[in-house]
Scaffold this motif. Structure first.
Motif, PDB file in Angstrom:
ATOM      1  N   ILE A  76       0.887  -1.239   0.107  1.00  0.00           N
ATOM      2  CA  ILE A  76      -0.207  -0.008   0.045  1.00  0.00           C
ATOM      3  C   ILE A  76       0.675   1.122  -0.129  1.00  0.00           C
ATOM      4  O   ILE A  76       0.616   2.246  -0.754  1.00  0.00           O
ATOM      5  CB  ILE A  76      -0.884   0.281   1.211  1.00  0.00           C
ATOM      6  CG1 ILE A  76      -2.064  -1.048   0.867  1.00  0.00           C
ATOM      7  CG2 ILE A  76      -1.561   1.199   1.426  1.00  0.00           C
ATOM      8  CD1 ILE A  76      -2.935  -1.237   2.078  1.00  0.00           C
ATOM      9  N   GLY A  77       1.941   1.253   0.875  1.00  0.00           N
ATOM     10  CA  GLY A  77       2.890   2.544   0.770  1.00  0.00           C
ATOM     11  C   GLY A  77       3.466   2.813  -0.608  1.00  0.00           C
ATOM     12  O   GLY A  77       3.608   3.912  -1.040  1.00  0.00           O
ATOM     13  N   ILE A  78       3.944   1.616  -1.239  1.00  0.00           N
ATOM     14  CA  ILE A  78       4.477   1.802  -2.564  1.00  0.00           C
ATOM     15  C   ILE A  78       3.458   2.288  -3.426  1.00  0.00           C
ATOM     16  O   ILE A  78       3.460   3.422  -4.293  1.00  0.00           O
ATOM     17  CB  ILE A  78       5.028   0.846  -3.086  1.00  0.00           C
ATOM     18  CG1 ILE A  78       6.292   0.255  -2.321  1.00  0.00           C
ATOM     19  CG2 ILE A  78       5.655   0.956  -4.524  1.00  0.00           C
ATOM     20  CD1 ILE A  78       6.988  -1.025  -2.591  1.00  0.00           C
ATOM     21  N   LEU A  79       2.130   1.824  -3.518  1.00  0.00           N
ATOM     22  CA  LEU A  79       1.072   2.275  -4.471  1.00  0.00           C
ATOM     23  C   LEU A  79       0.505   3.846  -3.967  1.00  0.00           C
ATOM     24  O   LEU A  79       0.428   4.420  -4.925  1.00  0.00           O
ATOM     25  CB  LEU A  79      -0.055   1.364  -4.385  1.00  0.00           C
ATOM     26  CG  LEU A  79       0.041  -0.021  -4.998  1.00  0.00           C
ATOM     27  CD1 LEU A  79      -0.930  -0.905  -4.628  1.00  0.00           C
ATOM     28  CD2 LEU A  79       0.626   0.038  -6.515  1.00  0.00           C
ATOM     29  N   GLY A  84       0.292   9.373  -5.221  1.00  0.00           N
ATOM     30  CA  GLY A  84       0.310  10.505  -4.661  1.00  0.00           C
ATOM     31  C   GLY A  84       1.230  11.530  -5.670  1.00  0.00           C
ATOM     32  O   GLY A  84       0.821  12.630  -5.709  1.00  0.00           O
ATOM     33  N   MET A  85       2.321  11.079  -5.949  1.00  0.00           N
ATOM     34  CA  MET A  85       3.092  11.686  -6.751  1.00  0.00           C
ATOM     35  C   MET A  85       2.561  12.050  -8.072  1.00  0.00           C
ATOM     36  O   MET A  85       3.101  12.912  -8.653  1.00  0.00           O
ATOM     37  CB  MET A  85       4.601  10.878  -6.865  1.00  0.00           C
ATOM     38  CG  MET A  85       5.371  10.623  -5.702  1.00  0.00           C
ATOM     39  SD  MET A  85       5.795  12.344  -5.089  1.00  0.00           S
ATOM     40  CE  MET A  85       7.155  12.738  -6.050  1.00  0.00           C
ATOM     41  N   ARG A  86       1.729  11.103  -8.603  1.00  0.00           N
ATOM     42  CA  ARG A  86       1.213  11.359 -10.078  1.00  0.00           C
ATOM     43  C   ARG A  86       0.207  12.629  -9.829  1.00  0.00           C
ATOM     44  O   ARG A  86       0.206  13.575 -10.605  1.00  0.00           O
ATOM     45  CB  ARG A  86       0.210  10.248 -10.498  1.00  0.00           C
ATOM     46  CG  ARG A  86      -0.200  10.478 -11.764  1.00  0.00           C
ATOM     47  CD  ARG A  86      -0.912   9.113 -12.240  1.00  0.00           C
ATOM     48  NE  ARG A  86      -1.924   8.654 -11.559  1.00  0.00           N
ATOM     49  CZ  ARG A  86      -3.182   8.927 -11.505  1.00  0.00           C
ATOM     50  NH1 ARG A  86      -3.611   9.734 -12.592  1.00  0.00           N
ATOM     51  NH2 ARG A  86      -4.038   8.486 -10.830  1.00  0.00           N
ATOM     52  N   GLY A 197      -2.361  15.068  -3.518  1.00  0.00           N
ATOM     53  CA  GLY A 197      -1.120  14.476  -3.761  1.00  0.00           C
ATOM     54  C   GLY A 197      -0.027  14.813  -2.672  1.00  0.00           C
ATOM     55  O   GLY A 197       0.787  13.803  -2.233  1.00  0.00           O
ATOM     56  N   VAL A 198       0.016  15.744  -1.942  1.00  0.00           N
ATOM     57  CA  VAL A 198       0.799  16.032  -0.863  1.00  0.00           C
ATOM     58  C   VAL A 198       0.628  14.746   0.404  1.00  0.00           C
ATOM     59  O   VAL A 198       1.632  14.178   0.859  1.00  0.00           O
ATOM     60  CB  VAL A 198       0.890  17.318  -0.049  1.00  0.00           C
ATOM     61  CG1 VAL A 198       1.495  17.586   1.290  1.00  0.00           C
ATOM     62  CG2 VAL A 198       1.413  18.488  -0.986  1.00  0.00           C
ATOM     63  N   PHE A 203       1.739   9.646   3.304  1.00  0.00           N
ATOM     64  CA  PHE A 203       1.229   8.421   3.541  1.00  0.00           C
ATOM     65  C   PHE A 203       1.947   7.339   3.076  1.00  0.00           C
ATOM     66  O   PHE A 203       2.346   6.155   3.841  1.00  0.00           O
ATOM     67  CB  PHE A 203      -0.195   8.080   3.748  1.00  0.00           C
ATOM     68  CG  PHE A 203      -1.019   8.812   4.654  1.00  0.00           C
ATOM     69  CD1 PHE A 203      -1.315   7.926   5.921  1.00  0.00           C
ATOM     70  CD2 PHE A 203      -1.579  10.094   4.685  1.00  0.00           C
ATOM     71  CE1 PHE A 203      -1.905   8.441   6.950  1.00  0.00           C
ATOM     72  CE2 PHE A 203      -2.261  10.315   5.728  1.00  0.00           C
ATOM     73  CZ  PHE A 203      -2.506   9.852   6.769  1.00  0.00           C
ATOM     74  N   GLY A 204       2.391   7.465   1.943  1.00  0.00           N
ATOM     75  CA  GLY A 204       2.949   6.365   1.121  1.00  0.00           C
ATOM     76  C   GLY A 204       4.462   6.188   1.696  1.00  0.00           C
ATOM     77  O   GLY A 204       4.817   4.953   1.719  1.00  0.00           O
ATOM     78  N   ILE A 205       5.095   7.242   2.087  1.00  0.00           N
ATOM     79  CA  ILE A 205       6.653   7.041   2.503  1.00  0.00           C
ATOM     80  C   ILE A 205       6.335   6.431   4.177  1.00  0.00           C
ATOM     81  O   ILE A 205       7.079   5.642   4.280  1.00  0.00           O
ATOM     82  CB  ILE A 205       7.033   8.575   2.896  1.00  0.00           C
ATOM     83  CG1 ILE A 205       7.626   9.120   1.269  1.00  0.00           C
ATOM     84  CG2 ILE A 205       8.472   8.401   3.948  1.00  0.00           C
ATOM     85  CD1 ILE A 205       8.747   8.655   0.797  1.00  0.00           C
TER      86      ILE A 205
END
Length: 250
Positions: A76-79, A84-86, A197-198, A203-205
């Motif tokens: 989930i973190g990677i996704l 988010g970066m997109r 996105g932010v 949360f991804g990190i």
């Protein structure tokens, strides 16, 4: 308890804002269908999309419980980070005026024109085509909402709060859309996408680190730090891109 709220608050906010954006985009298509063919095919298509989304959510729930927590957090973190970066990248480019802002009125006009064009060709099947357009809009935008809600809530026992945040956003947009019956053009969509996105990147990190066993200083407080970091970098990136674009025209 305070540390818990530093996790729940941003997660619910991110779910609400992301769902708000997706719901506005889905509403634009549904309204275009209703304008061309009426509320019956538009409503049936939208309800069918919502029904399929509900089935997907019910099916995914038991499956998530069988996945090891660390693997779930890492995946989930990677996704979330990629997702988010997109969003953040597009929001930065729109803020810097490299790509045009998303225009709901323009989208509404284009979708309406396309449906009317199909009406001239396939009058007998127009209700079916219109309903399918409404169905696809709700399903595709809804899948992003489902992913974000599950990603933000799974593994920490806050799937309920994030679901409530997403549902509140969808109901708000639906209610306003039914009342005014026109695209929500005044919603600051790019600002919302920038904020989402932010948050999703932060949360991804956090989740990726959790899955890898990284002991974040301050535990859940690290999320707030990551949000501040991505916000600062994003705002700086807007200025850098805007400046480089200005210099290229001089």
């Amino acid at each position: 308890m305070l540390a818990t709220w530093t996790h729940i608050g941003p997660a619910v906010t991110a779910a609400f804002l992301a769902s708000l954006v997706e719901a506005v985009e889905a509403l634009t298509i549904v309204l275009a269908v209703a304008t061309v063919r009426g509320w019956r095919p538009a409503g049936l298509g939208a309800l069918s999309g919502l029904g399929l989304l509900a089935i997907i959510v019910v099916a995914l729930g038991p499956l998530l419980e069988k996945v090891p927590l660390y693997l779930l957090q890492l995946t989930i973190g990677i996704l979330l980070l990629l997702f988010g970066m997109r969003w953040l990248r597009k929001a930065i480019l729109r803020s810097a005026e490299v790509i045009p802002l998303h225009d709901e009125v323009k989208t509404f006009s284009a979708e309406t024109a396309e449906l009317r064009k199909q009406a001239r060709r396939h009058e007998a099947r127009l209700d079916w085509i219109a309903g399918l357009a409404s169905f696809k809009a709700v399903l595709l935008e809804g899948l992003e909402v489902v992913f974000i809600v599950i990603a933000l809530g799974a593994g920490r026992g806050i799937l309920g709060p994030t679901s409530v945040g997403a549902l509140a956003a969808c109901l708000l947009v639906a209610a306003v859309g039914v009342v005014i019956r026109q695209p929500l053009a005044r919603v600051p969509e790019n600002t919302l996408k920038f904020a989402v996105g932010v948050m999703l990147s932060a949360f991804g990190i956090f989740w990726t680190g959790e899955g890898l066993g990284v002991p974040w200083p301050g535990t859940d407080f690290a999320i707030v730090v990551f949000i501040a970091m991505f916000l600062a970098v994003g705002l700086a990136a807007v200025e850098v891109v805007r400046l480089s674009r200005t210099e290229s025209f001089t």
